[in-house]
Design a protein around this motif. Structure first.
Motif, PDB file in Angstrom:
ATOM      1  N   PRO A 223       0.821  -1.213   0.000  1.00  0.00           N
ATOM      2  CA  PRO A 223       0.000   0.000   0.000  1.00  0.00           C
ATOM      3  C   PRO A 223       0.858   1.267   0.000  1.00  0.00           C
ATOM      4  N   ILE A 224       0.358   2.292  -0.678  1.00  0.00           N
ATOM      5  CA  ILE A 224       1.001   3.610  -0.740  1.00  0.00           C
ATOM      6  C   ILE A 224       0.020   4.634  -0.197  1.00  0.00           C
ATOM      7  N   SER A 225       0.479   5.492   0.696  1.00  0.00           N
ATOM      8  CA  SER A 225      -0.390   6.529   1.246  1.00  0.00           C
ATOM      9  C   SER A 225       0.459   7.706   1.691  1.00  0.00           C
ATOM     10  N   GLU A 226       0.180   8.867   1.129  1.00  0.00           N
ATOM     11  CA  GLU A 226       0.899  10.083   1.489  1.00  0.00           C
ATOM     12  C   GLU A 226      -0.030  11.265   1.230  1.00  0.00           C
ATOM     13  N   GLU A 227      -0.072  12.189   2.169  1.00  0.00           N
ATOM     14  CA  GLU A 227      -0.975  13.321   2.028  1.00  0.00           C
ATOM     15  C   GLU A 227      -0.272  14.604   2.422  1.00  0.00           C
ATOM     16  N   LEU A 228      -0.336  15.590   1.524  1.00  0.00           N
ATOM     17  CA  LEU A 228       0.174  16.923   1.786  1.00  0.00           C
ATOM     18  C   LEU A 228      -1.001  17.892   1.784  1.00  0.00           C
ATOM     19  N   GLU A 229      -0.722  19.148   2.004  1.00  0.00           N
ATOM     20  CA  GLU A 229      -1.799  20.126   2.065  1.00  0.00           C
ATOM     21  C   GLU A 229      -2.540  20.252   0.738  1.00  0.00           C
ATOM     22  N   TRP A 230      -1.821  20.089  -0.373  1.00  0.00           N
ATOM     23  CA  TRP A 230      -2.403  20.365  -1.683  1.00  0.00           C
ATOM     24  C   TRP A 230      -2.577  19.136  -2.560  1.00  0.00           C
ATOM     25  N   VAL A 231      -2.114  17.984  -2.104  1.00  0.00           N
ATOM     26  CA  VAL A 231      -2.212  16.772  -2.920  1.00  0.00           C
ATOM     27  C   VAL A 231      -2.240  15.549  -2.013  1.00  0.00           C
ATOM     28  N   LYS A 232      -2.940  14.515  -2.483  1.00  0.00           N
ATOM     29  CA  LYS A 232      -3.010  13.241  -1.759  1.00  0.00           C
ATOM     30  C   LYS A 232      -2.668  12.118  -2.722  1.00  0.00           C
ATOM     31  N   LEU A 233      -1.833  11.191  -2.278  1.00  0.00           N
ATOM     32  CA  LEU A 233      -1.431  10.041  -3.079  1.00  0.00           C
ATOM     33  C   LEU A 233      -1.808   8.768  -2.338  1.00  0.00           C
ATOM     34  N   SER A 234      -2.453   7.833  -3.042  1.00  0.00           N
ATOM     35  CA  SER A 234      -2.812   6.545  -2.456  1.00  0.00           C
ATOM     36  C   SER A 234      -2.744   5.480  -3.539  1.00  0.00           C
ATOM     37  N   ALA A 321       7.336   8.597  -1.798  1.00  0.00           N
ATOM     38  CA  ALA A 321       6.281   7.825  -1.146  1.00  0.00           C
ATOM     39  C   ALA A 321       6.450   6.333  -1.409  1.00  0.00           C
ATOM     40  N   ILE A 322       6.829   5.980  -2.632  1.00  0.00           N
ATOM     41  CA  ILE A 322       7.036   4.562  -2.959  1.00  0.00           C
ATOM     42  C   ILE A 322       8.261   4.029  -2.223  1.00  0.00           C
ATOM     43  N   LYS A 323       9.355   4.821  -2.218  1.00  0.00           N
ATOM     44  CA  LYS A 323      10.550   4.388  -1.490  1.00  0.00           C
ATOM     45  C   LYS A 323      10.242   4.201  -0.001  1.00  0.00           C
ATOM     46  N   LYS A 324       9.425   5.079   0.535  1.00  0.00           N
ATOM     47  CA  LYS A 324       9.054   4.973   1.943  1.00  0.00           C
ATOM     48  C   LYS A 324       8.332   3.651   2.204  1.00  0.00           C
ATOM     49  N   SER A 325       7.340   3.324   1.375  1.00  0.00           N
ATOM     50  CA  SER A 325       6.582   2.086   1.588  1.00  0.00           C
ATOM     51  C   SER A 325       7.451   0.861   1.379  1.00  0.00           C
TER      52      SER A 325
END
Length: 584
Positions: A223-234, A321-325
């Motif tokens: 799973p990939i999940s990352e959220e910033l103030e202006w964009v969300k990635l999942s 985000a991918i490297k983090k997961s």
């Protein structure tokens, strides 16, 4: 001189516009499915016959249309999605250009049945070649049903250039997958020539992915999940072991709209750097949610090209985000994104005294003091015999072979894996990998002509396959059987029980992978040639496997027996003859 510029009739301009919007049956599928989603449908059925040549039908339970809207929908630039210029920069729907239905109707026979929930009766409209044939009242359930029959019937040149049914259906399946993956909360059904191929329940994203690509893919996703103030990635990315040479499981979405981007694909590829082999592609299902004012979807009629206000930041987000997961799930070395559970440190209490660490040393230790006994005469003799057992010719070799009396060629290996050979007074630079491909290709071609023998496997080989790969394999299954393969495809699993006798078992799955990679709409050559090319490419020894001249010499002799063709089966150079300068 008379005026020569004239206004084109509507039917002609619609056919011209159809060239951009309707390129093949899958283009029609995409437009109709997106219209159903914009109509807030929760159940959508797609039915095709002859890969969409004869029939494409989409039935939905959306809001439907009134009689006036149904007729107006086939006019060019008629749409319910936007009203003014400002709306173009705030697009939330799939469609907005108002070109699709007019373009489809211009090159096909269309039947529309639709009804709004608050109305008692619906409307049926029949259009052929852009001309209204009839409009009448009918009794139907709420929703819409579009039937597109005989696509390009009035443009024979366009119909003639369509590919085979298997190729065109693969494109239809691609579009179906893209829409279905973007809307996991909608039920979808797919029928091909009257047979139900897919029934997708509404649910979460992981369920939708496994329903399309098979249950076994669940264990291969991170799973990939990352959220910033202006964009969300999942979304999800596949583990490195699931990477393939074939494209098919690479999906990017923004605000539930599929789009293509080589730039963002590279961000994903970079995140897997060092984890997958070259030319292999990781699987990914990535969803970006961003303010609609930060993107522009009005780039191309296909609406698969999207311009981002800050592409470099999205690139960095995807990569990190991918490297983090990958690190968190222990696929790659972790960069302390989360504390490693194996590292447990005791934290002292606030009021507890701090003790100085104690170090034990031996002050009497002297490394120069000799405590060991001297070697005996027998031990010294054994060591001498041990080293004398090695001969110089076992551990060293001349760069060039010593010239022999029977005029054998001299060989020199270069650092890049190529070889230099002195042949008939000329200096040849050869590629052993390509030469071995050429030799194997000729062997396989001959064995096919002589009817290839088959060998049964004691333990069958298995490989997960998804729908698009199934279609490819089914289209060539009988031809593979003629080459010596015996295989079954059940559910989402390929099982191979027999292989050609002249193919190594450990190369079989790589050969299947290569066949799927090369089996595209461009592969129109004879299957035996196509098959032999793929098998020789996978089976040939790599350059780093040719280390000594004794390994290259038999390959070179076989190559000379083939009259030394300049190009290998893949049209790559086998060798180059280097001119030797004259210093006299």
């Amino acid at each position: 001189m008379p005026d020569i510029i004239r206004l084109l009739p509507d039917n002609v301009s619609n056919q011209i516009a159809a060239g951009e919007v309707v390129q093949r049956p899958s283009s029609v599928v995409k437009e109709l499915l997106e219209n159903a989603i914009d109509a807030n449908a929760k159940q959508i059925q797609l039915m095709v016959k002859e890969a969409g040549r004869n029939l494409i039908q989409v039935v939905d339970n959306g809001m439907g249309m009134s009689a006036t809207d149904a007729r107006m929908s086939f006019e060019r630039h008629a749409t319910s999605k936007i009203a003014n210029t400002e709306d173009i920069f705030h697009i939330k729907t799939k469609g907005f250009r108002g070109e699709a239905l007019a373009s489809i109707a211009a090159v096909s026979q269309v039947e529309l049945r639709t009804k709004k929930e608050e109305e008692e009766v619906g409307t049926q409209i029949i259009i052929e070649g852009g001309q209204l044939i009839s409009q009448e009242v009918i009794h139907i359930p709420t929703g819409s049903s579009f039937q597109i029959k005989n696509l390009f019937y009035n443009v024979p040149a366009r119909r003639k250039f369509l590919k085979s049914n298997s190729v065109e259906f693969r494109h239809v399946l691609d579009e179906f997958h893209r829409v279905a993956l973007a809307h996991e909360d909608i039920q979808f059904q797919l029928y091909n020539n009257g047979e139900e191929l897919l029934r997708l329940r509404s649910g979460n994203l992981l369920q939708r992915i496994s329903d399309i690509f098979g249950r076994k893919i669940k264990n291969l996703l991170i799973p990939i999940s990352e959220e910033l103030e202006w964009v969300k990635l999942s979304g999800f990315v596949g583990k490195p072991e699931s990477a393939k040479k074939t494209r098919g499981e690479q999906f990017l979405f923004v605000n539930h709209r599929f789009f293509k981007s080589t730039y963002f694909n590279k961000a994903v590829q970079d995140a897997f750097e060092g984890l997958i082999p070259q030319r292999y592609l990781p699987s990914f299902f990535l969803y970006i949610e961003i303010d609609i004012e930060r993107i522009d979807v009005n780039i191309h009629p296909s609406k698969t090209e999207i311009k981002f206000e800050d592409e470099s930041s999205i690139y960095a987000l995807l990569r990190t985000a991918i490297k983090k997961s990958l690190g968190v799930y222990h696929v790659a070395p972790s960069l302390d994104f989360e504390q490693n559970q194996d590292w447990v440190f005791s934290i002292p209490k606030k009021d507890s005294p701090i003790e100085e660490p104690k170090i034990k040393i031996n002050p009497a230790y002297n490394p120069f003091k000799e405590n060991s006994k001297p070697f005996t005469k027998a031990e010294k003799l054994n060591v001498t015999e041990f080293y004398s057992s090695f001969r110089n010719d076992d551990i060293t070799s001349d760069l060039f072979d010593a010239p022999s009396a029977n005029n054998e060629e001299n060989f020199l290996r270069l650092m890049n894996g190529r070889w230099m050979i002195e042949h008939k007074g000329q200096l040849w630079c050869i590629d052993p990998y390509r030469i071995h491909q050429t030799i194997l290709y000729n062997k396989y071609i001959k064995s096919i002509k002589n009817h290839a023998l088959s060998q049964q496997l004691l333990f069958p080989l298995e490989r997960p396959v998804y729908d698009l790969e199934k279609e490819k394999l089914i289209s060539i299954q009988s031809k593979l059987f003629a080459q010596g393969f015996d295989m079954q495809i059940e559910d989402d699993l390929l099982t191979i029980t027999a292989i050609p006798s002249d193919i190594l078992q450990e190369k079989v799955l790589d050969i299947i992978e290569e066949l799927l990679y090369q089996l595209t709409e461009h592969s129109e050559e004879e299957f035996s040639v196509f098959f032999s090319k793929s098998v020789s490419k996978v089976s040939a020894k790599k350059r780093n496997e040719f280390i000594q001249s004794s390994q290259i010499r038999p390959i070179w002799e076989e190559f000379k027996n083939l009259e030394m063709p300049y190009l290998n089966p893949l049209n790559k150079k086998n060798y180059e003859i280097i001119s030797i300068p004259n210093f006299e």
